[in-house]
Motif scaffolding. Structure first.
Motif: not given
Length: 118
Positions: A55-61, A14-21, A42-47
């Motif tokens: 997928k080995t990384t993901a965006i946490y919220w 996801l782009s930053e805009e998609d994450f915020k959306a 929003p924690w952001g990208l983590k392993s």
């Protein structure tokens, strides 16, 4: 109204805009169904501890909110329909957890910190 904490793991592409959306979509969904948002973090990208969908990384919220007890089933259906969501977990917070989270956000010592010797 019960207090809940929601952890969402989103796809890392996801782009930053998609994450915020996505954040706005679900916070609006909570409010539209009679809930209130207490805190969004929003924690952001983590392993990941283990691969999910290769997928080995993901965006946490993390989202803390209050909502009627029947709301979580509606929210769960929305998450299962969304391809951007890899995992989600909803936790019911008791009054002590709500108080602890509020103190932690304000920076008040919670009693769990280790003493630092000089």
């Amino acid at each position: 109204m019960n207090n809940y904490e929601l952890m969402v793991i989103l796809t890392p592409v996801l782009s930053e805009e998609d994450f915020k959306a996505a954040q706005k979509k679900y916070t609006d969904f909570v409010v539209e169904n009679g809930g209130t948002i207490t805190h969004s973090n929003p924690w952001g990208l983590k392993s990941l501890a283990y691969p999910i969908q290769k997928k080995t990384t993901a965006i946490y919220w993390v989202l803390e909110y209050s909502a009627p007890s029947d709301f979580n089933e509606k929210l769960k259906v929305q998450f299962l329909r969304d391809d951007q969501i890899l995992r989600h977990m909803i936790t019911v917070l008791d009054k002590y957890a709500v108080e602890y989270n509020a103190k932690k956000r304000r920076g008040v010592p919670t009693g769990n910190e280790k003493a630092v010797e000089a």
